[in-house]
Enzyme design. Structure first.
Site, PDB file in Angstrom:
ATOM      1  CD  GLU A 235      -2.862  -1.242   2.392  1.00  0.00           C
ATOM      2  OE1 GLU A 235      -2.897  -0.292   3.192  1.00  0.00           O
ATOM      3  OE2 GLU A 235      -3.537  -2.275   2.533  1.00  0.00           O
TER       4      GLU A 235
ATOM      5  CD  GLU B 267      -4.142  -5.820   3.475  1.00  0.00           C
ATOM      6  OE1 GLU B 267      -4.951  -5.011   3.963  1.00  0.00           O
ATOM      7  OE2 GLU B 267      -2.919  -5.729   3.644  1.00  0.00           O
TER       8      GLU B 267
END
Ligand code: NAG
Length: 461
Positions: free
Chosen positions: A309, A399
């Site tokens: 991320e 995710e």
């Protein structure tokens, strides 16, 4: 790990244009004028601004529940790319699009002086009558028309033959071959955290094919899951090597968050020969190499997803823009591969923006994390990742809050290689994953579960 900021960003990503979809040719487009739609609230038909099609356009979505409704009959179920012709004469705005009174998708309208086309994601029309509403959201824009273009069949994927590490070991090669073989045909189920993988198994009667853990804490559980014939993926919540605030508000264990440290990755990468902080970065990579070597020695390949991320900026490695984290990725790749001889790693990159991409020669798989409800196919995000990797890299949903429903994955041609659902409150909260939907996902022919992948390592070696 998720964050509220990330939620907001991904809501946009989901509705963002798909380069590959935009490039595909239209078959027979459906076109509807806004002035012919059902117009409600303070909206009215306007004609002041030149350049509209039909007999006018509709505006200005001044009140929060102002909407226009298009009634769209369809002979059969079909997937379409939606384009909205609008004018952003009051500045950049956001609108909501709601198909058949379902979930709301956000669409971005750039500021403009005249009428422009905004890509607005994909819609799946049902056989029979459909409704498509455009609802204010920010309001203060005008709508001329909408166009629905059938989404053409996806061209065949062109996935790279080999892993980027020329010395990749037989186990890593076997896993890559297994993933390639199933890419576009099946999705692998996955779960973050050993206890929640066990919870899933109890809940639905089948265990996830993939176990995801953090390399700092979950090596033993990983070896255990490998022993059961599962596939391992690891991320790394890397505490900044120095400069943690370690206060009541920002305790040391939040040290991977940008807001919990004053460690500056850009400064740490300057003058590596004489920079103590650069040395600390290498020290940490060397420490984590020991953990990865334990897994290599245990015979398990790893879907390795460090520096995750990054583009969000909420972790220190992404806090200084794309250049430092790209450099750190390459340093880590070189250190783990060439210095430590870790040849069991498959390198999974985890940002979508092309400006952040480390390059095809350092990445095996491209991925993203998405916390949006509805168990949807995340097709906008998928298409962006296909474009990022030029359709030569496998694409994964590393995710998610809500696991995607297989039926929608097939209809939308969203060929995620695997999904991993995060821990509580996502996997076990009905708002995110109802027991019925979880059961449906794990029972589906399209989903691969632990029992169904037994023997993959031997079979593909
Ligand atoms: C290393 O990082 C720490 C924490 O941010 C900082 O206080 C220190 O000045 C840095 N050292 C060097 C040599 O830049």
């Amino acid at each position: 790990m998720k964050s509220i900021l990330f939620l907001a960003q991904l809501a946009l990503v989901a509705a963002a244009p798909s380069g590959s979809a935009a490039k595909r040719k239209a078959c027979s487009a459906l076109h509807f004028e806004a002035e012919d739609a059902l117009i409600s609230g303070t909206n009215s038909v306007l004609t002041e601004l030149a350049g509209y099609s039909g007999t006018g356009y509709v505006g200005r979505f001044e009140a929060a529940d102002d909407r226009i409704r298009f009634e769209i009959p369809s002979e059969e179920q079909g997937l379409y790319d939606l384009t909205i012709t609008y004018a952003g004469i009051y500045g950049e705005k956001r609108a909501s699009v709601v198909l058949n009174s379902g979930a709301s998708e956000e669409v971005y309208f750039a500021q403009s002086t005249g009428f422009e086309d905004a890509p607005a994601g994909q819609v799946l029309l049902q056989a029979g009558d459909n409704t498509l509403d455009i609802v204010s959201n920010w309001g203060w824009y005008v709508i001329d028309s909408i166009t629905l273009t059938p989404t053409p069949a996806r061209p065949p994927h062109n996935i790279d033959e080999d892993l980027v590490n020329p010395a990749a070991n037989a186990n890593a090669k076997a896993l890559y071959a297994f993933l390639k073989d199933n890419y576009g045909k099946r999705i692998l189920s996955g779960q973050q955290d050993h206890d929640f993988a066990a919870w899933v198994e109890q809940q639905v009667g089948k265990a996830p094919a993939i176990y995801q853990g953090d390399i700092g804490t979950a090596v033993e559980e990983g070896i255990d899951y490998h022993g059961r014939g599962g596939i391992l993926t690891f991320c790394w919540h890397w505490n900044a090597p120095v400069g943690l605030y370690d206060t009541a508000e920002q305790p040391w264990w939040r040290g991977f968050y940008t807001e919990a440290t004053d460690f500056n990755i850009a400064a740490a990468l300057q003058n590596p020969e004489s920079n103590a902080n650069y040395t600390l970065l290498i020290r940490d990579i060397d420490a984590i190499a020991e953990e990865l070597l334990r897994l290599q020695d245990a015979g398990s390949p790893i879907l390795w997803r460090p520096l995750h991320e990054a583009e969000g900026g909420w972790f220190w490695w992404g806090a200084q823009g794309p250049e430092p984290v790209i450099e750190l990725w390459r340093i880590m790749y070189d250190r783990l591969t060439n210095h430590h001889g870790l040849n069991n790693l498959i390198w999974v990159w985890n940002s979508v923006d092309p400006a952040w991409y480390p390059g095809d020669e350092y990445v095996d798989i491209v991925s993203a994390d998405s916390y949006t409800q509805g168990n949807g196919p995340l097709s906008g995000l998928y298409n962006q990742l296909v474009d990022l990797g030029s359709d030569r890299k496998i694409v994964a949903a590393t995710e998610v809050g809500a696991a995607p429903r297989p039926e929608l994955l097939e209809l939308y041609q969203a060929h995620w290689s695997w999904f991993v659902v995060w821990t509580e409150p996502y996997i076990n909260d009905p708002v995110w994953n109802s027991p019925e939907i979880l059961q449906e996902i794990y029972d589906s022919e399209y989903t691969l579960t632990l029992d169904e992948i037994q023997g993959w390592l031997e079979q593909y070696s």
